[in-house]
Scaffold this active site. Structure first.
Site, PDB file in Angstrom:
ATOM      1  N   LEU A 134       0.887  -1.168   0.000  1.00 10.37           N
ATOM      2  CA  LEU A 134       0.000   0.000   0.000  1.00 10.37           C
ATOM      3  C   LEU A 134       0.919   1.209   0.000  1.00 10.37           C
ATOM      4  O   LEU A 134       1.350   1.673   1.046  1.00 10.37           O
ATOM      5  CB  LEU A 134      -0.887  -0.013   1.255  1.00 10.37           C
ATOM      6  CG  LEU A 134      -1.805  -1.221   1.413  1.00 10.37           C
ATOM      7  CD1 LEU A 134      -2.425  -1.238   2.808  1.00 10.37           C
ATOM      8  CD2 LEU A 134      -2.898  -1.202   0.359  1.00 10.37           C
ATOM      9  N   THR A 135       1.228   1.677  -1.207  1.00 14.12           N
ATOM     10  CA  THR A 135       2.277   2.693  -1.315  1.00 14.12           C
ATOM     11  C   THR A 135       1.937   3.984  -0.580  1.00 14.12           C
ATOM     12  O   THR A 135       2.818   4.647  -0.068  1.00 14.12           O
ATOM     13  CB  THR A 135       2.558   3.034  -2.792  1.00 14.12           C
ATOM     14  OG1 THR A 135       1.321   3.256  -3.443  1.00 14.12           O
ATOM     15  CG2 THR A 135       3.294   1.920  -3.479  1.00 14.12           C
ATOM     16  N   CYS A 136       0.652   4.350  -0.550  1.00 12.21           N
ATOM     17  CA  CYS A 136       0.286   5.619   0.104  1.00 12.21           C
ATOM     18  C   CYS A 136       0.651   5.585   1.585  1.00 12.21           C
ATOM     19  O   CYS A 136       0.857   6.624   2.202  1.00 12.21           O
ATOM     20  CB  CYS A 136      -1.198   5.903  -0.029  1.00 12.21           C
ATOM     21  SG  CYS A 136      -1.714   6.056  -1.713  1.00 12.21           S
ATOM     22  N   PHE A 137       0.683   4.400   2.162  1.00 23.10           N
ATOM     23  CA  PHE A 137       0.936   4.292   3.600  1.00 23.10           C
ATOM     24  C   PHE A 137       2.294   3.660   3.883  1.00 23.10           C
ATOM     25  O   PHE A 137       2.615   3.372   5.023  1.00 23.10           O
ATOM     26  CB  PHE A 137      -0.174   3.459   4.255  1.00 23.10           C
ATOM     27  CG  PHE A 137      -1.547   3.969   3.926  1.00 23.10           C
ATOM     28  CD1 PHE A 137      -2.023   5.128   4.516  1.00 23.10           C
ATOM     29  CD2 PHE A 137      -2.338   3.322   2.992  1.00 23.10           C
ATOM     30  CE1 PHE A 137      -3.283   5.620   4.190  1.00 23.10           C
ATOM     31  CE2 PHE A 137      -3.594   3.812   2.673  1.00 23.10           C
ATOM     32  CZ  PHE A 137      -4.069   4.967   3.271  1.00 23.10           C
TER      33      PHE A 137
END
Ligand SMILES: *[C@@H]1O[C@H](CO)[C@@H](O)[C@H](O)[C@H]1NC(C)=O
Length: 288
Positions: A254-257
């Site tokens: 989960l790249t955003c996190f």
């Protein structure tokens, strides 16, 4: 608006660009905003850009870094030994600069009537200085001026004057050094993993022995950027989360996190195989 050199991989301004100035001003503001907000940008401006932004002198050494072909040519001209012949006969240059603009060659004199003034042993230093000035200043004056204006609207002021060009570049682009010890020290774990878990020990053992390219790919896979913030990888949000029991499935992220979703692979070899397969084949976003 910008040119990209495949050899040096540097971005530079396009002097013949017809884009309105406010476009360049906007790019300058975006770079300034990123700096202000501590967002690392994956841009690769020629170092000359930062030197110009902080007002440092640009010289032949900088030209050699950003435009190696041109730099080498000018250096050869300066280093030419008089006993090997006169510069005027060997190089056949005059005080002008030739450009291809939209398919047509344009000749721009470097001094008044420059096309009729030959470059000789005696005046070659002056020629090189004028040439560099034209190349890095005059030819991109409109575009760079607007870019600088935009940048200074967000990040002007006395603090900028305290920076050297390399420091400014580092603040905007991060560093290239991937210290995975730092990354490990700052990492967090979730859903049943902790630093002493067998899978996590295997993970770091694999990660530390990765090539530089694979390390970059791993960072890209988890955080969507292979850039390192100025304060180092220890400041990156990097969470490894357990994603179910042993399986053939690949890890996801989960790249955003900044989260790596890592199944509980049974062996180190399997973890390595699945992880490398995933990062080598990652192409942007997918739905999990
Ligand atoms: C470019 O312009 C700046 C500001 O006018 C000047 O200080 C600098 O010497 C010029 N650079 C070169 C390489 O001539």
């Amino acid at each position: 608006m910008f040119s990209y050199d495949a050899e040096t991989r540097y971005t530079w301004f396009k002097g013949e660009s017809l884009e309105p100035e406010r476009q360049f001003e906007l790019v300058g503001m975006i770079v300034g905003l990123a700096l202000y907000n501590g967002v690392i940008l994956g841009i690769n401006f020629a170092p000359i850009v930062y030197k110009k932004l902080v007002g440092e002198q640009v010289g032949l050494e900088d030209v050699k870094i950003a435009f190696p072909g041109l730099g080498k040519g000018l250096e050869m001209l300066l280093d030419w030994k008089e006993e090997d012949g006169d510069v005027e006969d060997v190089f056949c240059r005059s005080f002008d600069i030739e450009y291809e603009v939209w398919g047509k060659v344009r000749t721009i004199p470097l001094v008044h009537g420059g096309s009729n003034i030959p470059v000789t042993n005696a005046n070659r230093k002056e020629y090189v200085d004028l040439y560099i000035n034209h190349y890095v200043n005059e030819s991109v004056k409109r575009q760079f001026g607007a870019f600088r204006r935009g940048f200074h609207r967000v990040c002007g002021g006395p603090a900028l004057k305290m920076c050297r060009a390399e420091e400014l570049e580092m603040m905007i682009c991060g560093t290239n050094e991937l210290d995975f010890k730092d990354l490990e020290a700052g990492a967090k774990y979730d859903d049943g993993y902790d630093a002493n878990h067998e899978v996590i020990k295997n993970f770091w053992s694999v990660a530390h022995s990765m090539s530089h390219e694979h390390k970059k790919e791993l960072l890209m896979f988890v955080t969507a950027s292979d850039r390192v913030p100025l304060k180092g990888l220890g400041n990156l949000v990097f969470v490894i989360q357990r994603n179910g029991p042993d399986t053939e499935r690949l890890p996801t992220a989960l790249t955003c996190f900044g989260r790596l979703l890592l199944p509980e692979y049974s062996t180190k070899e399997k973890l390595e195989n699945r992880l490398i397969t995933a990062i080598e084949n990652a192409k942007g976003f997918g739905l999990v």
